[in-house]
Design an enzyme around this catalytic site. Structure first.
Site, short mmCIF file in Angstrom:
data_model
loop_
_atom_site.label_atom_id
_atom_site.label_comp_id
_atom_site.label_asym_id
_atom_site.label_seq_id
_atom_site.Cartn_x
_atom_site.Cartn_y
_atom_site.Cartn_z
N GLU A 1 39.17 36.95 41.76
CA GLU A 1 38.87 35.70 42.46
C GLU A 1 39.69 34.62 41.78
OE1 GLU A 1 34.76 35.22 43.62
OE2 GLU A 1 34.86 33.07 43.21
N GLU B 1 30.20 38.18 39.52
CA GLU B 1 29.69 37.18 38.58
C GLU B 1 28.19 37.34 38.30
OE1 GLU B 1 30.81 33.33 40.06
OE2 GLU B 1 32.95 33.74 39.93
#
Length: 806
Positions: free
Chosen positions: A498, A422
């Protein structure tokens, strides 16, 4: 003050100094002090008043908890926040900020002029500066990286002084990073003519049932050398051998053929050893042994991830590096317990989020059969937190990736690398270039495994091309964008890198029962019905359906396998919340109800029949109290005090009924809840009951292992419950308990899984949370028996014996 290490270490180094190589863990006799201490690197510095510690060591885990520790006033942009607010528990509310110093004396005897001395750190949190005998050996900023220095020119015969300074800054992490020399420190003495550190790469480019090719590429230091290699199987039989003296620069390559190989997989984690010997002029100069596995890994468009010719999907979890009540300090028995709990759930893969894994974790995954996604960074050049890795990325990223790959690439469990998570660099052209640059480094160091990135800005990476250049596109959450990303990206597959981020507290249930996001309650807990998630995330059912319905999805890594210190979403700005609610298991390693939901899907060959909630609801008599059942069976009938509540069957017609059995209109009355699983002909095949408990009466102790190794490191985890006179667990008990260990062992810590508790782990007292807690005891180096006694006011006490053996 100068300190002498034990004569046992002196003798060992002396003996091996006359041979080829010695590696010695430097664990005991370290001196530690916190603070910015002038001159602490000098040989004659007086450290006599410092604390004596054992490494691995986490200086912050003993607390105390405080909302002032690394209090961050920020807007977490990944969570969609636009206004900065006070985050009091974001990094665990433990005192990890500041400088810390370590000093250690070690002896070298009979070191020859043609030998080299290295010092290796498996991890130092963080910004390590290292001195030997008052002279700078080097520094390494990244706290999760493995690194070593050649200290040959700095050491001398006899006593040497090693000094290490670490510096953890505020606003440097998004979770609890730990503090100190939290992984092993190793001293290596070897000949100048030797195998280069982490310079040997073992691969299996051809694998069949009849024959496997074992390719060995090794870097050596020295000229006119010969390498002799042999492969040893699990029964200590030599199954292949080869030699080479054809050196290109400093590299040699060998090929060995293993007949009828036993392949490595999660179901059968077969391992081999490669023994290598380095000769120069007929004289043996160095030896090394590398453990490896023979397996065939492929990622194929239209099929996905294939292991040994079989298509499979990752049933994985993300794990942070802390070990709950013992903090970041690495302990192999603690790691083994985590992996054992996950394997029993049906988990077959782990993602080291968001950092480089410990070497011990990889060793265990090799042995136990756990696929591994090895991650590197949570930040690149653009910052998430002010003092994060962004400060070092430009200068250090390549060095850190090289060390990650070279130190770990021989582990058969690793089947993919991750270059980041991220990262804000997902936006813009520069980010695409950085992604390509990092991926190229991974490919250069290891051309056998693909690289992914955990991407949460899915729309952005589809437009910029960021997602298109990764080997395997990894999407964090954003299930609703899976189809669009699959259409746009050219790779032909998507990884749920994720998933979920469902939030719950073990044994806590909230009413009414409904799917919700970012719900907060006065007690700062989350409902264990497993229907609550975050603004950016979802519940497990969404991910199960996506994996089942989309063949091009190659699996998922759930956030997270265990709760961890820090990131107490949705209570980031509610004190005293100081650890996460995301875990399938709590901080103590006790399974939450969600554990059995995953088990019912991931371990369908094992019987799962789990009822929730508990059945102690004084004051809710006659009120709607929904009952869920997690099971691998397709249908079941529910009874309350013998009265049928009806049959429920799993169905694709409803998201929440596809993987769960739900009775939403049950009214609470004390007594017995029974579920009977049925086959397709409505015949009973299994049943389970829960009961309303009476008043807490006595304590019950259960150890994960009653026999442990007498090495001064091994842990036994004892689950403590309180039961009524009939032996029924009291699920709402919060009694204060006290712990005492006698005999050949010691008390280490306790943990109850309550994310809001300010009780210190290392003190021998703690309250129960939802009727349970876990006590950790540790062996000594002398074999024998230890006794743990647990007491509580008004409760019948309990004891358990743990034996330690050599």
């Amino acid at each position: 003050m100068k300190r002498i290490i034990s004569l046992g270490i002196v003798a060992l180094l002396c003996i091996n100094a006359m041979a080829q190589r010695v590696e010695k863990e430097l664990s005991n006799g370290w001196l530690f002090s916190k603070g910015n201490i002038a001159g602490a690197e000098k040989v004659d510095f007086d450290a006599s008043k410092w604390e004596t510690v054992t490494v691995p060591h986490d200086w912050a885990i003993k607390g105390p908890f405080s909302k002032e520790h690394d209090k961050q006033v920020v807007a977490i942009t990944q969570n969609g926040e636009k206004k900065a607010t006070e985050k009091t528990g974001r990094t665990g509310a433990l005192p990890h900020i500041g400088m810390g110093w370590y000093r250690k004396a070690f002896h070298l005897v009979n070191i020859k002029s043609n030998q080299r001395v290295l010092i290796q750190f498996d991890g130092a949190m963080s910004d390590a500066h290292v001195w030997v005998n008052g002279k700078k050996a080097g520094n390494w900023p990244y706290g999760y990286s493995y690194f070593y220095f050649d200290i040959t020119e700095l050491v001398k015969q006899g006593e040497n002084i090693l000094a290490v300074r670490l510096d953890n800054k505020k606003y440097a992490s998004r979770w609890y990073p730990g503090a100190g020399l939290y992984r092993k420190v190793r001293l290596i003495v070897k000949n100048e003519t030797s195998f280069k550190r982490w310079g040997t790469f073992v691969t299996t480019p051809f694998v069949s049932n009849d024959l496997a090719q074992v390719h060995v590429a090794t870097e050596v230091e020295g000229e006119n050398v010969k390498v002799v290699a042999e492969v040893i199987d699990a029964n200590n039989n030599k199954v292949a051998e080869a030699e080479s003296n054809q050196i290109f620069g400093n590299k040699l390559e060998l090929n060995l053929g293993v007949k009828n190989p036993k392949l490595w997989s999660p179901e059968a984690p077969n391992l081999y050893h490669l023994n290598c010997k380095l000769y120069q002029g007929g004289e043996l100069k160095d030896t090394q042994t590398i453990r490896f596995g023979i397996r065939d890994v492929k990622y194929i468009v239209g099929k996905g991830f294939m292991l040994n010719g079989q298509v499979r999907k990752f049933q994985g979890v993300c794990l942070h590096h802390d070990l709950g009540p013992i903090g970041a300090a690495i302990n192999k028995s603690a790691l083994r317990r985590q992996l054992r709990i996950l394997k029993e759930m049906g988990c077959d893969a782990v993602r080291s989020s968001h950092n480089m894994p410990s070497l011990e974790q990889l060793e265990l995954c090799d042995e136990m059969g756990i696929l591994f996604l090895a991650e590197s960074f949570d930040e690149w050049q653009k910052a998430k937190v002010k003092n994060g890795y962004n400060r070092w990325f430009k200068e250090w990223a390549e060095k850190d990736v090289v060390n990650l790959v070279r130190a770990t690439r021989n582990h058969p469990s690793i089947v993919m690398w991750s270059s980041g998570n991220e990262v804000p660099d997902q936006w813009g052209n520069e980010g695409v270039k950085r992604a390509k640059w990092l991926q190229d480094i991974f490919h250069r160091e290891d051309p056998t495994r693909p690289v992914t990135v955990g991407m949460d800005q899915v729309e952005a990476v589809m437009k910029s091309g960021f997602g298109a250049i990764t080997d395997v596109p990894g999407l964090n959450y954003r299930v609703h964008l899976y189809d669009k990303a699959f259409e746009r990206f050219p790779q032909g597959m998507i990884l749920g890198s994720e998933t979920a981020s469902t939030i719950s507290s073990r044994g806590i249930y909230k009413f009414p029962v409904k799917e919700a996001k970012m719900t907060v309650y006065d007690d700062l807990q989350c409902s264990a019905y497993g229907l609550e998630s975050c603004s950016w995330s979802n519940i497990p059912d969404d991910d199960f359906a996506a994996q089942d319905d989309k063949p091009w999805l190659i699996g998922q890594f759930v956030w997270t396998g265990f709760d961890y210190l820090g990131e107490p979403t949705p209570y980031d700005n509610y004190w005293p919340s100081r650890s996460s609610y995301f875990g399938i298991c709590d901080l103590a390693g006790l399974p939450k109800d969600r554990y059995y939901l995953y088990r019912s899907i991931w371990a369908k060959d094992k019987e799962t029949l789990h009822i929730l909630p508990h059945w102690n609801w004084e004051g809710r008599e006659g009120e709607i109290t929904p009952v869920f059942v997690y099971t691998n069976y397709n249908k079941a009938e529910l009874f309350v005090n013998g009265k049928s509540q009806g049959i429920r069957t799993k169905t694709k017609d409803s998201k929440l009924d596809r993987y769960r059995l739900r009775w939403m209109d049950v009214k609470y009355e004390p007594g017995t809840v029974k579920v009977v699983a049925l086959d397709d002909n409505n015949q009973p095949v299994a049943e389970q009951e829960i009961h309303t408990a009476g008043k807490p009466y006595q304590l019950k102790l259960e150890a994960d292992r009653k026999v442990i190794k007498a090495d001064g490191k091994e842990l036994s985890y004892i689950t403590v419950s309180v039961v009524d006179k009939k032996g029924i667990v009291c699920p709402t008990a919060t009694n204060q308990l006290n712990f005492k260990v006698s005999g050949k062992g010691k008390y280490v810590a306790a943990c109850n899984g309550d994310a809001t508790s300010e009780e210190l782990f290392h003190l021998p007292t703690m309250k129960l949370f939802s009727g349970k807690l876990v006590v950790l005891v540790q062996s000594e180096k002398e074999a024998g028996k230890m006794d743990l006694k647990v007491t509580g006011k008004g409760l019948k006490s309990a004891s358990i014996k743990i034996e330690s053996v050599k």
